[in-house]
Design an enzyme around this catalytic site. Structure first.
Site, short mmCIF file in Angstrom:
data_model
loop_
_atom_site.label_atom_id
_atom_site.label_comp_id
_atom_site.label_asym_id
_atom_site.label_seq_id
_atom_site.Cartn_x
_atom_site.Cartn_y
_atom_site.Cartn_z
N HIS A 98 5.79 6.60 -0.80
CA HIS A 98 6.60 5.40 -1.01
C HIS A 98 5.76 4.16 -0.77
CE1 HIS A 98 6.60 5.84 3.36
NE2 HIS A 98 6.86 4.54 3.40
N HIS B 42 0.86 -1.18 0.00
CA HIS B 42 0.00 0.00 0.00
C HIS B 42 0.90 1.23 0.00
CE1 HIS B 42 1.23 -0.49 4.18
NE2 HIS B 42 1.12 0.84 4.25
P1 ATP Z 1 4.76 -3.71 11.59
O1 ATP Z 1 4.72 -2.45 12.43
O2 ATP Z 1 4.07 -4.87 12.21
O3 ATP Z 1 6.10 -4.02 11.05
P2 ATP Z 1 3.50 -2.03 9.65
O4 ATP Z 1 4.52 -1.00 10.01
O5 ATP Z 1 3.21 -2.25 8.21
O6 ATP Z 1 3.87 -3.42 10.27
P3 ATP Z 1 1.76 -0.40 11.17
O7 ATP Z 1 2.87 -0.08 12.12
O8 ATP Z 1 0.40 -0.62 11.72
O9 ATP Z 1 2.11 -1.71 10.35
O10 ATP Z 1 1.72 0.76 10.10
C1 ATP Z 1 0.74 0.85 9.11
C2 ATP Z 1 1.22 1.83 8.06
O11 ATP Z 1 1.43 3.12 8.65
C3 ATP Z 1 2.58 1.46 7.44
O12 ATP Z 1 2.61 1.95 6.12
C4 ATP Z 1 3.56 2.21 8.29
O13 ATP Z 1 4.75 2.50 7.57
C5 ATP Z 1 2.80 3.49 8.58
N1 ATP Z 1 3.17 4.03 9.89
C6 ATP Z 1 3.24 3.36 11.06
N2 ATP Z 1 3.56 4.17 12.08
C7 ATP Z 1 3.72 5.40 11.55
C8 ATP Z 1 4.03 6.69 12.07
N3 ATP Z 1 4.29 6.88 13.37
N4 ATP Z 1 4.09 7.73 11.22
C9 ATP Z 1 3.85 7.56 9.91
N5 ATP Z 1 3.53 6.39 9.34
C10 ATP Z 1 3.46 5.32 10.14
#
Ligand code: ATP
Ligand code: MG
Length: 183
Positions: free
Chosen positions: A130, A44
């Site tokens: 990205h 995504h």
């Molecule tokens: P995991 O954390 O289990 O490795 P993930 O990062 O894909 O998996 P989430 O942390 O729930 O899952 O994040 C969902 C989406 O939001 C991802 O695209 C992640 O890069 C983005 N994201 C997560 N935390 C932040 C943040 N603090 N600021 C901006 N984007 C974020």
């Protein structure tokens, strides 16, 4: 509160784009992307991370998005690979957006407005479009990979903002589409 959900707003990939990108990154003439790969079903482009949210916040942000999203659908084109925080100490490998990035920025600005209007704290970090492909731990120097990787020739038709719930904790993170607001 246990009823809170971890939410984010993103552009989804349609099945054709997903399959085309999956075929591209597994081409044998291209270098392998290191680290823990993001499964293609999870690919995504994040527009706005919301974090833990109540049902009321979820409803508010959807209502605000309905007001804010005045964009027409558009196409984006992709580039090659990039990394966070930088290639010499990469921890995230992502696919770059090469065309239509300005439209994605506009969309992210609208998502930010909707989030703030719904009561979420403003995002301090700049938006950088990205598509995450892999997490690398410990960090690696991926300068050569980034330099040599060719652009992905696919296009993506962006016609909606999707509200996802991120279900983390039990092994692989799963994203569940809760709603979408069309452009
Ligand atoms: P995991 O954390 O289990 O490795 P993930 O990062 O894909 O998996 P989430 O942390 O729930 O899952 O994040 C969902 C989406 O939001 C991802 O695209 C992640 O890069 C983005 N994201 C997560 N935390 C932040 C943040 N603090 N600021 C901006 N984007 C974020
Ligand atoms: Mg995360």
């Amino acid at each position: 509160m246990s009823s809170e959900r971890r939410l984010f707003l993103a552009v989804a990939l349609d099945d054709d784009s997903r399959h085309a990108l999956a075929a591209f990154v597994s081409r044998e003439d291209l270098p392998e992307i290191p680290g823990r790969r993001v499964p293609p079903g999870n690919w995504h482009i994040t527009l706005r991370f919301l974090g833990r949210s109540t049902q009321l916040q979820q409803e508010k942000v959807l209502a605000e998005l309905d007001q804010e999203l005045v964009h027409d659908p558009f196409l984006i084109g992709f580039g090659g690979l990039g990394t966070f925080p930088y290639p010499k100490k990469a921890t995230v490998v992502w696919l770059a957006v090469a065309a239509g990035g300005d439209d994605l920025v506009d969309l992210a600005v609208s998502c930010e407005r909707a989030a703030v209007a719904a009561g979420f704290d403003p995002e301090e970090r700049p938006f950088h479009p990205h598509l995450s492909l892999a997490r690398v731990r410990p960090a690696q120097n991926l300068t050569a990979l980034v330099d040599e990787y060719p652009p992905f020739p696919g296009r993506l038709h962006v016609d909606a903002v999707v509200l996802y719930e991120s279900i983390t904790g039990s092994g692989t993170t799963v994203y569940r589409e809760l709603d979408r607001v069309g452009l």
